[in-house]
Design a protein around this motif. Structure first.
Motif, mmCIF file in Angstrom:
data_model
loop_
_atom_site.group_PDB
_atom_site.id
_atom_site.type_symbol
_atom_site.label_atom_id
_atom_site.label_comp_id
_atom_site.label_asym_id
_atom_site.label_seq_id
_atom_site.Cartn_x
_atom_site.Cartn_y
_atom_site.Cartn_z
ATOM 1 N N LEU A 312 0.743 -0.960 0.089
ATOM 2 C CA LEU A 312 -0.212 -0.220 0.074
ATOM 3 C C LEU A 312 0.781 1.303 0.044
ATOM 4 N N VAL A 313 1.952 0.990 0.498
ATOM 5 C CA VAL A 313 2.836 2.485 0.765
ATOM 6 C C VAL A 313 4.347 2.308 -0.046
ATOM 7 N N GLY A 314 4.869 3.616 0.098
ATOM 8 C CA GLY A 314 6.176 3.876 -0.488
ATOM 9 C C GLY A 314 6.860 4.262 0.879
ATOM 10 N N ASP A 315 7.722 5.376 0.468
ATOM 11 C CA ASP A 315 8.543 5.875 1.589
ATOM 12 C C ASP A 315 7.610 6.629 2.836
ATOM 13 N N ALA A 316 8.165 6.749 3.872
ATOM 14 C CA ALA A 316 7.391 7.402 4.788
ATOM 15 C C ALA A 316 8.522 8.263 6.011
ATOM 16 N N VAL A 317 8.091 9.279 6.462
ATOM 17 C CA VAL A 317 8.698 10.151 7.461
ATOM 18 C C VAL A 317 8.040 10.118 8.859
ATOM 19 N N ILE A 318 8.450 9.329 9.943
ATOM 20 C CA ILE A 318 7.759 9.459 10.777
ATOM 21 C C ILE A 318 8.714 10.536 11.905
ATOM 22 N N ALA A 319 7.784 11.329 12.450
ATOM 23 C CA ALA A 319 8.460 12.559 13.378
ATOM 24 C C ALA A 319 9.074 11.957 14.528
ATOM 25 N N GLN A 320 10.138 12.266 15.036
ATOM 26 C CA GLN A 320 11.155 11.944 15.910
ATOM 27 C C GLN A 320 11.079 13.003 16.879
ATOM 28 N N SER A 321 10.553 14.301 16.746
ATOM 29 C CA SER A 321 10.418 15.162 17.788
ATOM 30 C C SER A 321 9.348 16.211 17.392
ATOM 31 N N ASP A 322 9.069 17.194 18.342
ATOM 32 C CA ASP A 322 7.967 18.037 18.130
ATOM 33 C C ASP A 322 8.279 18.834 16.917
ATOM 34 N N ALA A 323 9.646 19.282 16.662
ATOM 35 C CA ALA A 323 9.915 20.024 15.687
ATOM 36 C C ALA A 323 9.445 19.360 14.399
ATOM 37 N N GLN A 324 9.942 18.148 14.206
ATOM 38 C CA GLN A 324 9.554 17.543 13.096
ATOM 39 C C GLN A 324 8.153 17.268 12.859
ATOM 40 N N ARG A 325 7.371 17.023 13.970
ATOM 41 C CA ARG A 325 5.831 16.971 13.754
ATOM 42 C C ARG A 325 5.358 18.268 13.073
ATOM 43 N N GLN A 326 5.636 19.239 13.618
ATOM 44 C CA GLN A 326 5.286 20.715 13.360
ATOM 45 C C GLN A 326 5.820 20.844 11.684
ATOM 46 N N GLU A 327 6.927 20.248 11.352
ATOM 47 C CA GLU A 327 7.145 20.451 9.774
ATOM 48 C C GLU A 327 6.322 19.693 9.058
ATOM 49 N N LEU A 328 6.003 18.472 9.504
ATOM 50 C CA LEU A 328 4.841 17.750 8.720
ATOM 51 C C LEU A 328 3.497 18.435 8.539
ATOM 52 N N TRP A 329 3.207 19.116 9.799
ATOM 53 C CA TRP A 329 1.953 19.438 9.886
ATOM 54 C C TRP A 329 2.020 20.958 8.870
ATOM 55 N N ALA A 330 3.105 21.631 8.904
ATOM 56 C CA ALA A 330 3.099 22.889 8.211
ATOM 57 C C ALA A 330 2.838 22.535 6.632
ATOM 58 N N VAL A 331 2.838 21.333 6.167
ATOM 59 C CA VAL A 331 2.897 21.132 4.896
ATOM 60 C C VAL A 331 1.342 20.899 4.717
ATOM 61 N N ARG A 332 0.554 20.211 5.393
ATOM 62 C CA ARG A 332 -0.878 20.219 5.440
ATOM 63 C C ARG A 332 -1.380 21.540 5.436
ATOM 64 N N GLU A 333 -0.919 22.137 6.472
ATOM 65 C CA GLU A 333 -1.641 23.459 7.135
ATOM 66 C C GLU A 333 -1.611 24.673 5.823
ATOM 67 N N ASN A 334 -0.690 24.536 5.363
ATOM 68 C CA ASN A 334 -0.466 25.648 4.136
ATOM 69 C C ASN A 334 -0.613 25.220 2.896
ATOM 70 N N VAL A 335 -1.039 24.107 2.921
ATOM 71 C CA VAL A 335 -1.740 23.819 1.199
ATOM 72 C C VAL A 335 -3.019 24.670 0.996
ATOM 73 N N PRO A 336 -3.957 25.112 2.123
ATOM 74 C CA PRO A 336 -5.017 25.955 1.733
ATOM 75 C C PRO A 336 -4.272 27.533 1.283
ATOM 76 N N GLU A 337 -3.394 28.011 1.999
ATOM 77 C CA GLU A 337 -2.628 29.304 1.858
ATOM 78 C C GLU A 337 -2.133 29.195 0.351
ATOM 79 N N ALA A 338 -1.592 28.017 -0.155
ATOM 80 C CA ALA A 338 -1.002 28.200 -1.273
ATOM 81 C C ALA A 338 -2.117 27.980 -2.602
ATOM 82 N N ASN A 339 -3.081 27.446 -2.015
ATOM 83 C CA ASN A 339 -4.333 27.418 -2.808
ATOM 84 C C ASN A 339 -4.544 28.772 -3.138
ATOM 85 N N ARG A 340 -4.924 29.595 -2.111
ATOM 86 C CA ARG A 340 -5.566 30.916 -2.122
ATOM 87 C C ARG A 340 -4.431 32.094 -2.907
ATOM 88 N N LEU A 341 -3.298 31.687 -2.834
ATOM 89 C CA LEU A 341 -2.296 32.550 -3.750
ATOM 90 C C LEU A 341 -2.285 32.243 -5.180
#
Length: 471
Positions: A312-341
């Motif tokens: 079912l899957v290919g590569d994966a990134v599993i967050a090892q710190s809160d900073a990495q978690r925030q980076e992953l969420w930044a991708v999802r949370e900024n998709v709507p802003e990119a859409n707007r732009l």
């Protein structure tokens, strides 16, 4: 019944009863909605401080037959907060009613006024070592009254439900100015019609929510987050089923992301760090919320191994710190802003039965290709079947060039949604922009019942006229 404008005479009536301090000069933001599809009008702007002042304002409007538009954070995407046609309304903004009135940690309940910003409600819950799980991209500016009025969703619906599921009771002002003191802390109450559920999702057409009793939850003690490439939407759905079989309700987020969204980030927000060197066609953002002693990274690794063995899957990134978690969420949370732009020709907030989503996506590409060489960014909350299905101009072109095709694109998408037994409004509401769609797609029995309820509670039609139901 004919409505009257909120004019200077009406403004003087408000000042005589409540004082000048409740009135405000009319700023541009009260006439605008985020996508700039509608421009509203404002006759009088009032910022009440208490439910009694809201009651007095609505009573005055009822007596004068003046339309009323409730205003929260102004972040709504379907034009429910702006009134472009008809007599200039009284706009009642709840932005001064921001108090957290009470928190009951042992009951897992928080009582907030409707003008409280969602993020402030989240923070108040956190200070009590509790979780209020409603989470949206606009949480720093949207207000809890508006969240309830539109039955907002967000990224945690899979585990915790929509705004409706997070509310036990309401305080509200009805269209005649009467106050309903319904701030119940009861989880079982079968005493007649549920006015709470009637007002939630009504978008201010049946009354104004002024406060709410909200459900809190224990805070997960261990959070795990991963971004995982998936072979296809079908594979994502199979992985979702696998995750829930292994982890049950510990799965709080399962977001589907398409390559087009990642490409938009590269195009207009290159500072957002993306997890994969080669952008996959599809990937999912998965988040788990576990309790003391659990190892979320190990749980995610076990899930990945099982999904990988199933092809079912290919590569994966599993967050090892809160900073990495925030980076992953930044991708999802900024998709709507990119859409707007980038600027969409037409955006769609839809829901589809989960098992039918892959076929819908395939068919959608075929349908849109007949209308033009458009780009599609399909992403969203796979766990609850809610997709944001947005159509964009070809690279190098602006949406204004295709504005004449916006309605054709919207009609084609919504027709396809209907064929797949879906909904044209999953979490953004109906507002004014989609009132025609409701008239077109809702069963006659539902529309008749809705009109009957509106007439019974708001016989003069003063509450947010033109929103949800056509005037």
């Amino acid at each position: 019944m004919t409505l009257n404008p909120a004019d200077e005479t009406f403004s003087l009536q408000i000042a005589a009863e409540l004082g000048d301090e409740v009135l405000r000069p009319i700023a541009d933001r009260y006439r605008e909605e985020p996508r700039r599809r509608l421009a509203g009008q404002v006759g009088v702007l009032a910022l009440p401080r208490t439910v009694d002042e809201v009651s007095a304002l609505v009573r005055l409007a009822s007596n004068a037959r003046v339309p009323v538009v409730p205003y929260g954070g102004g972040t709504g995407l379907v034009g429910g907060q702006v009134m472009p046609e008809g007599p200039a309304p009284l706009v009642i903004s709840l932005e001064r009613m921001t108090a957290i009135r009470a928190i009951y940690p042992t009951e897992n309940i928080l009582i907030a006024e409707a003008g409280a910003v969602l993020e402030d409600v989240q923070n108040a819950a956190e200070r009590a070592n509790r979780l209020f799980p409603l989470a949206l991209a606009a949480q720093g500016s949207c207000r809890i009254g508006g969240n309830l009025a539109t039955n907002a969703g967000g990224v945690n619906v899979l585990r915790y439900g929509n705004a409706r599921d997070l509310c036990l009771g309401l305080e509200a002002v009805l269209p005649n100015g009467e106050i309903w003191h319904g701030l119940s802390r009861l989880r079982k109450d079968n005493t007649g019609y549920d006015l709470r559920d009637l007002l939630i999702g009504a978008e201010g057409t049946l009354g104004i929510i002024t406060a709410a009793s909200l459900k809190l939850f224990p805070r997960p003690q261990a959070v795990g987050t991963a971004m995982i490439q998936v072979a296809s939407p079908e594979a994502a759905i199979q992985m979702l089923a696998l995750a829930r079989d292994q982890l049950g309700d510990a799965v709080s987020t399962f977001e589907l992301i398409h390559r087009q969204g990642l490409q938009f980030l590269t195009e207009v927000l290159p500072g957002i760090r993306q997890p994969f060197d080669m952008q996959p066609e599809w990937c999912v953002l998965v988040e788990l919320g576990l309790f003391a002693g659990a190892l979320p990274s190990a749980a995610l690794e076990t899930l990945y191994v099982a999904a990988n063995e199933a092809g079912l899957v290919g590569d994966a990134v599993i967050a090892q710190s809160d900073a990495q978690r925030q980076e992953l969420w930044a991708v999802r949370e900024n998709v709507p802003e990119a859409n707007r732009l980038i600027g969409s020709i037409s955006s769609h907030d839809i829901s589809i039965p989960i098992s039918r989503i892959p076929d819908f996506i395939k068919r959608g590409v075929e349908v849109i290709s007949t209308l033009g060489p458009f780009r599609i960014n399909c992403f969203g909350h796979l766990g609850d079947g809610n997709l944001h299905y947005n159509v964009y101009p070809p690279e190098g072109h602006s949406r204004d060039e295709f504005d004449g095709q916006r309605h054709a694109v919207m009609h084609a998408v919504h027709e396809l949604v209907a064929q797949f037994d879906g909904s044209f409004s999953a979490e953004h509401g109906v507002g004014r922009l989609k009132a025609g769609e409701l008239a077109n797609y809702a069963p006659a029995a539902k529309l008749n019942a809705m009109h009957a309820i509106k007439t019974a509670l708001d016989p003069q039609g003063i509450m947010n006229p033109g929103a949800v139901l056509r005037s």
